[in-house]
Design an enzyme around this catalytic site. Structure first.
Site, short mmCIF file in Angstrom:
data_model
loop_
_atom_site.label_atom_id
_atom_site.label_comp_id
_atom_site.label_asym_id
_atom_site.label_seq_id
_atom_site.Cartn_x
_atom_site.Cartn_y
_atom_site.Cartn_z
N HIS A 62 0.82 -1.35 0.09
CA HIS A 62 -0.08 0.07 0.05
C HIS A 62 0.72 1.42 0.05
CE1 HIS A 62 -3.12 -3.25 0.63
NE2 HIS A 62 -2.06 -3.39 1.76
N GLU A 100 -2.18 0.17 7.77
CA GLU A 100 -1.24 -0.81 7.42
C GLU A 100 -0.04 -0.37 6.64
OE1 GLU A 100 -2.98 -3.55 5.00
OE2 GLU A 100 -1.26 -4.71 4.57
N HIS A 155 3.20 -7.10 4.58
CA HIS A 155 1.59 -6.93 4.89
C HIS A 155 1.11 -7.01 6.17
CE1 HIS A 155 0.23 -5.76 0.67
NE2 HIS A 155 1.25 -6.51 0.26
N GLU A 231 2.07 -11.68 5.86
CA GLU A 231 0.97 -11.12 6.46
C GLU A 231 1.44 -11.17 7.86
OE1 GLU A 231 -1.54 -9.46 5.45
OE2 GLU A 231 -1.78 -9.94 3.28
ZN ZN Z 1 -2.08 -5.33 2.95
#
Ligand code: ZN
Length: 267
Positions: A62, A100, A155, A231
Site C-alpha cells: 500500500h 497498514e 503486509h 502478513e
Molecule cells: Zn496489505
C-alpha cells in the site's frame, strides 16, 4: 569542530534518504591466491575477490497517499492468470487508526537496514509513505529484475473474525513458472520458520501452519523471481495490534524477516 560534525551527520542522513542503495564491496584477499606471490609484486586483480552481489526486493504494501486518490487506486490492472484487479488498495488499519501502509513502510525500512548491514543490495518498490501506488503490476515488474534473489512483500491483515490472530506467509499456488514453484515455497517456509523461531504464532484463522498458497495476488502471479507475501498479523485483533503498533514489535518482525531472508539467500 562542532560544525564539521554537523556537516558529516547531515551528509549521512541525506545519503540514506531516497537514494538507491549502493552495494558495499569489501575486497577480500584470498590467502590461497596470495600465498605464492612475493610481497614486492604489484597488486593485480587476480589477488582480490569480492563477494557476489545479492539483491533483495522489498515491497512495503500500500501507500500513504492511496486513500486520497481513489481514481488512480481503483484503476484496473493485470493481475496475472488472466485476472484484473484494482491498481492497489488503501490497506487495513488497527481499531485505533494505525494504518497498514505506515506499518509496512516502517518494518520494511528496518528489514532493509538489517540486510544492508550484511552487504545485501536492497531495492524498494516505493520510496516513501506519502505517495500513491505504484500499482500491483508495477510492483511485480520492479521485483522481476533478473538479479533479484528474493522478493518479499510486507503486509498486515485486517480480519474481522473474533479472535483471529497470527501471521501467515503467502506463496504462489499454483506456480506459473519455475521461480514460483520450489524457490518461492522454500522462501515461504524459511520465513515461516524464522517468524515461529522469533516467537510469533502462525495464523489461527487462515492458511495452515503459517503458510497459505494463493492464486489471486498480482504480486505473486506476475512474479518471475522467488516471491512471497508476509502478513505479519491481524491489525483488527486488539492484542496483536498492540504488538504491530509498537517499536519493539516492529523491530522483532523486521529482525525475524531479515534473518530468514539472509538464510534464504545464503548470507
Ligand atoms: Zn496489505
Amino acid at each position: 569542530m562542532r560544525r564539521w560534525l554537523a556537516v558529516v551527520v547531515l551528509g549521512l542522513v541525506v545519503a540514506g534518504c531516497g537514494s538507491e542503495p549502493v552495494a558495499q564491496h569489501t575486497p577480500v584477499l584470498d590467502p590461497v591466491v596470495t600465498a605464492g606471490i612475493p610481497a614486492s609484486s604489484p597488486p593485480t586483480t587476480a589477488t582480490t575477490t569480492t563477494a557476489p552481489e545479492v539483491v533483495v526486493v522489498l515491497n512495503p504494501g500500500h501507500n500513504g497517499g492511496n486513500a486520497s486518490h481513489p481514481a488512480e487506486i481503483n484503476r484496473q490492472v493485470p493481475a496475472g492468470g488472466g485476472q484484473v484487479k484494482a491498481c492497489d488498495t488503501t490497506g487495513t488499519e488497527t481499531d485505533d487508526g494505525y494504518p497498514e501502509h505506515a506499518f509496512t513502510w516502517d518494518v520494511t525500512l528496518r528489514v532493509r537496514a538489517a540486510l544492508e548491514a550484511r552487504g545485501v543490495t536492497v531495492v524498494l518498490t516505493r520510496q516513501d509513505d506519502t505517495g500513491v501506488g505504484p500499482c500491483v503490476d508495477e510492483r511485480a515488474a520492479i521485483g522481476n529484475r533478473p538479479d533479484a534473489a528474493a522478493v518479499v512483500s510486507v503486509h498486515a491483515d485486517g480480519a474481522s473474525t473474533e479472535g483471529a490472530s497470527g501471521f501467515h506467509v503467502i506463496y504462489p499456488d499454483p506456480p506459473r513458472n519455475e521461480a514460483q514453484g520450489e524457490p518461492s515455497s522454500r522462501l515461504a517456509t524459511t520465513l515461516r520458520d524464522g517468524l515461529v523461531g522469533a516467537g510469533f504464532a502462525p495464523a489461527n484463522y487462515t492458511g495452515r501452519d503459517g503458510l497459505d498458497g494463493r492464486d489471486d495476488l498480482a504480486g505473486l502471479n506476475l512474479s518471475e523471481r522467488p516471491a512471497v507475501f508476509v502478513e505479519c498479523g491481524n491489525m483488527r485483533d486488539a492484542a496483536e495490534a498492540a504488538v504491530l503498533g509498537s517499536d519493539d514489535g516492529k523491530q522483532r518482525y523486521a529482525a525475524a524477516i531479515a534473518a530468514a531472508v539472509l538464510t534464504y539467500v545464503g548470507r
